[in-house]
Design a protein around this motif. Structure first.
Motif, mmCIF file in Angstrom:
data_model
loop_
_atom_site.group_PDB
_atom_site.id
_atom_site.type_symbol
_atom_site.label_atom_id
_atom_site.label_comp_id
_atom_site.label_asym_id
_atom_site.label_seq_id
_atom_site.Cartn_x
_atom_site.Cartn_y
_atom_site.Cartn_z
ATOM 1 N N ARG A 1 57.216 41.881 46.855
ATOM 2 C CA ARG A 1 58.144 41.081 46.054
ATOM 3 C C ARG A 1 58.041 41.494 44.586
ATOM 4 N N ALA A 2 59.067 41.125 43.838
ATOM 5 C CA ALA A 2 59.104 41.517 42.432
ATOM 6 C C ALA A 2 58.401 40.521 41.519
ATOM 7 N N TYR A 3 58.173 39.307 41.992
ATOM 8 C CA TYR A 3 57.579 38.318 41.101
ATOM 9 C C TYR A 3 56.082 38.588 40.917
ATOM 10 N N ARG A 4 55.530 37.962 39.851
ATOM 11 C CA ARG A 4 54.187 38.323 39.397
ATOM 12 C C ARG A 4 53.106 38.043 40.430
ATOM 13 N N LEU A 5 53.110 36.847 41.011
ATOM 14 C CA LEU A 5 52.036 36.470 41.921
ATOM 15 C C LEU A 5 51.947 37.428 43.101
ATOM 16 N N ALA A 6 53.078 38.002 43.511
ATOM 17 C CA ALA A 6 53.071 38.922 44.646
ATOM 18 C C ALA A 6 52.220 40.152 44.368
ATOM 19 N N ARG A 7 52.130 40.567 43.092
ATOM 20 C CA ARG A 7 51.326 41.749 42.765
ATOM 21 C C ARG A 7 49.838 41.510 43.010
ATOM 22 N N ALA A 8 49.404 40.256 42.989
ATOM 23 C CA ALA A 8 47.999 39.962 43.252
ATOM 24 C C ALA A 8 47.603 40.291 44.688
ATOM 25 N N PHE A 9 48.602 40.432 45.562
ATOM 26 C CA PHE A 9 48.330 40.728 46.967
ATOM 27 C C PHE A 9 48.522 42.208 47.292
ATOM 28 N N ASP A 10 48.697 43.055 46.283
ATOM 29 C CA ASP A 10 48.924 44.482 46.541
ATOM 30 C C ASP A 10 47.786 45.107 47.333
ATOM 31 N N VAL A 11 46.550 44.861 46.914
ATOM 32 C CA VAL A 11 45.419 45.470 47.610
ATOM 33 C C VAL A 11 45.264 44.891 49.006
ATOM 34 N N PHE A 12 45.511 43.582 49.178
ATOM 35 C CA PHE A 12 45.447 42.969 50.510
ATOM 36 C C PHE A 12 46.558 43.523 51.407
ATOM 37 N N ARG A 13 47.737 43.749 50.824
ATOM 38 C CA ARG A 13 48.862 44.286 51.596
ATOM 39 C C ARG A 13 48.555 45.698 52.081
ATOM 40 N N ALA A 14 47.946 46.499 51.211
ATOM 41 C CA ALA A 14 47.615 47.873 51.596
ATOM 42 C C ALA A 14 46.608 47.901 52.735
ATOM 43 N N VAL A 15 45.607 47.023 52.688
ATOM 44 C CA VAL A 15 44.611 46.966 53.755
ATOM 45 C C VAL A 15 45.223 46.408 55.038
ATOM 46 N N GLY A 16 46.115 45.421 54.914
ATOM 47 C CA GLY A 16 46.754 44.849 56.091
ATOM 48 C C GLY A 16 47.604 45.856 56.834
ATOM 49 N N ARG A 17 48.257 46.755 56.111
ATOM 50 C CA ARG A 17 49.104 47.766 56.746
ATOM 51 C C ARG A 17 48.301 48.951 57.274
ATOM 52 N N SER A 18 47.173 49.226 56.654
ATOM 53 C CA SER A 18 46.310 50.319 57.104
ATOM 54 C C SER A 18 44.855 49.901 56.933
ATOM 55 N N PRO A 19 44.293 49.225 57.948
ATOM 56 C CA PRO A 19 42.906 48.724 57.827
ATOM 57 C C PRO A 19 41.894 49.803 57.487
ATOM 58 N N SER A 20 42.148 51.041 57.899
ATOM 59 C CA SER A 20 41.199 52.111 57.596
ATOM 60 C C SER A 20 41.105 52.393 56.099
ATOM 61 N N ALA A 21 42.115 51.950 55.337
ATOM 62 C CA ALA A 21 42.087 52.162 53.893
ATOM 63 C C ALA A 21 40.962 51.383 53.228
ATOM 64 N N ALA A 22 40.478 50.341 53.910
ATOM 65 C CA ALA A 22 39.398 49.533 53.339
ATOM 66 C C ALA A 22 38.024 50.168 53.524
ATOM 67 N N VAL A 23 37.924 51.208 54.343
ATOM 68 C CA VAL A 23 36.618 51.800 54.642
ATOM 69 C C VAL A 23 35.912 52.326 53.391
ATOM 70 N N PRO A 24 36.609 53.087 52.505
ATOM 71 C CA PRO A 24 35.896 53.545 51.298
ATOM 72 C C PRO A 24 35.401 52.406 50.418
ATOM 73 N N VAL A 25 36.224 51.362 50.281
ATOM 74 C CA VAL A 25 35.815 50.224 49.449
ATOM 75 C C VAL A 25 34.582 49.557 50.043
ATOM 76 N N LEU A 26 34.632 49.274 51.344
ATOM 77 C CA LEU A 26 33.495 48.629 51.999
ATOM 78 C C LEU A 26 32.258 49.526 51.976
ATOM 79 N N GLY A 27 32.479 50.823 52.150
ATOM 80 C CA GLY A 27 31.345 51.752 52.129
ATOM 81 C C GLY A 27 30.627 51.739 50.800
ATOM 82 N N TRP A 28 31.389 51.761 49.697
ATOM 83 C CA TRP A 28 30.766 51.717 48.375
ATOM 84 C C TRP A 28 30.072 50.382 48.126
ATOM 85 N N LEU A 29 30.664 49.296 48.614
ATOM 86 C CA LEU A 29 30.039 47.982 48.424
ATOM 87 C C LEU A 29 28.749 47.862 49.237
ATOM 88 N N VAL A 30 28.738 48.431 50.431
ATOM 89 C CA VAL A 30 27.503 48.435 51.229
ATOM 90 C C VAL A 30 26.409 49.191 50.483
#
Length: 337
Positions: free
Chosen positions: A181-210
């Motif tokens: 969406r174009a409204y501001r609050l929707a941008r807060a979900f960009d990273v969640f949206r990317a992970v929801g569409r491609s769960p494997s995209a979260a692997v590098p983030v989780l790996g670094w956090l581990v």
């Protein structure tokens, strides 16, 4: 005279924070003085090599966290170099070392948002902060479950932390099915949206956090081992999640007092004598603060003076400062004792 850009103001702020941190390093030893002699007398018997290892592990934890932020930023369409990401994250650590209430997260949001496009980029960077916080809570829940048998931490803390992580998973699934969406609050979900569409995209983030949480466990265990605490790894598994909670309740810069007290309570509950437990708390607070200030000062200087020559000088000075801080700290503890 030309008007200063936002980047200029950030550079001035970073330089100012670095100067404030340097001043605090000079002033704090004089403020502590002899009243703390009794509390730190046990530190005279600490093994310096373990304290060195702890400082290095704390530094490694910060670097891994910066890489996690960089990976999450990439999911939102931002591109940034490793050194730049480390510098922006390090300034947040510097702020946390100087101010109470952990305001470094807001500083990181502001700095990392500069690598994103659009007028709502602060909202997107805020989503990164929330996503990484939720992922870290899930990892801490695993630590609490591993240490719940000690009886120091109640089982409900693991459920609360796991609930935060599970909520993030639900948000990812929900955001992944929705169109941007174009409204501001929707941008807060960009990273969640990317992970929801491609769960494997979260692997590098989780790996670094581990890696970050693991390095932090090793750092705490090294301090415990330096003072002869039995089962230092098991103790660290309890201390790390306890410190994460205590950090947000702290009303003092770098968690002074709160961190030491939390460590002392955990170790004393595990059978350590009161003197050793308090000494471990003081040592842990000192080593972690030294690591945060050292990397934070270097980060502030890197952002304030971005030329290649200045960066080489800053990195060399930071390495020398790290060595000097550890040697001075160990020698100072021995003198206080």
């Amino acid at each position: 005279m030309r008007a200063r850009s936002v980047g200029d103001w950030w550079s001035l702020a970073a330089a100012g924070l670095s100067l404030l941190a340097i001043a605090s390093l000079v002033a704090v030893p004089g403020l502590l003085g002899r009243p703390f002699t009794g509390a730190v007398s046990t530190l005279s018997g600490a093994h310096p090599l373990w304290l060195w290892a702890s400082g290095g592990a704390f530094g490694l934890a910060l670097v891994c966290s910066a890489c996690a932020w960089r990976s999450a930023l990439g999911l939102c369409g931002g591109r940034i170099g490793r050194l730049e990401a480390g510098a922006r994250y390090g300034v947040g650590s510097l702020v946390n070392s100087l101010l109470p209430g952990q305001p470094g997260g807001a500083v990181r949001v502001a700095l990392f948002s500069r690598a994103l496009g659009g007028s709502e980029r602060l909202w997107a960077a805020s989503g990164i902060l929330a996503a990484i916080g939720a992922a870290r809570a899930l990892l801490l829940a695993v630590l609490v479950l591993a240490a719940v048998g000690s009886g120091v931490l109640p089982a409900w803390t693991a459920l609360a932390l796991a609930g935060v992580g599970c909520a993030a998973v639900v948000v990812c699934a929900w955001a992944g099915r929705r169109k941007p969406r174009a409204y501001r609050l929707a941008r807060a979900f960009d990273v969640f949206r990317a992970v929801g569409r491609s769960p494997s995209a979260a692997v590098p983030v989780l790996g670094w956090l581990v890696c970050s949480v693991g390095a932090r466990v090793l750092a705490v265990a090294a301090v415990a081992a330096a003072l002869g605490v039995r089962a230092p790894i098991a103790a660290a598994l309890v201390i790390v999640p306890a410190l994460s909670v205590a950090a947000f309740a702290s009303l003092t810069p770098a968690g002074i007092g709160v961190t030491s007290g939390a460590v002392a309570l955990v170790l004393h509950a595990r059978g350590a004598d009161a003197t050793t437990a308090l000494a471990a708390g003081i040592a842990l607070n000192a080593v972690e603060t030294a690591a945060g200030l050292t990397l934070g000062i270097a980060s502030g200087l890197l952002l304030a003076f971005p030329s290649p020559a200045a960066r080489r000088l800053t990195l060399t000075s930071a390495a020398a400062c790290a060595c000097f801080t550890v040697v001075l700290g160990v020698g100072g503890f021995a003198n206080l004792a």
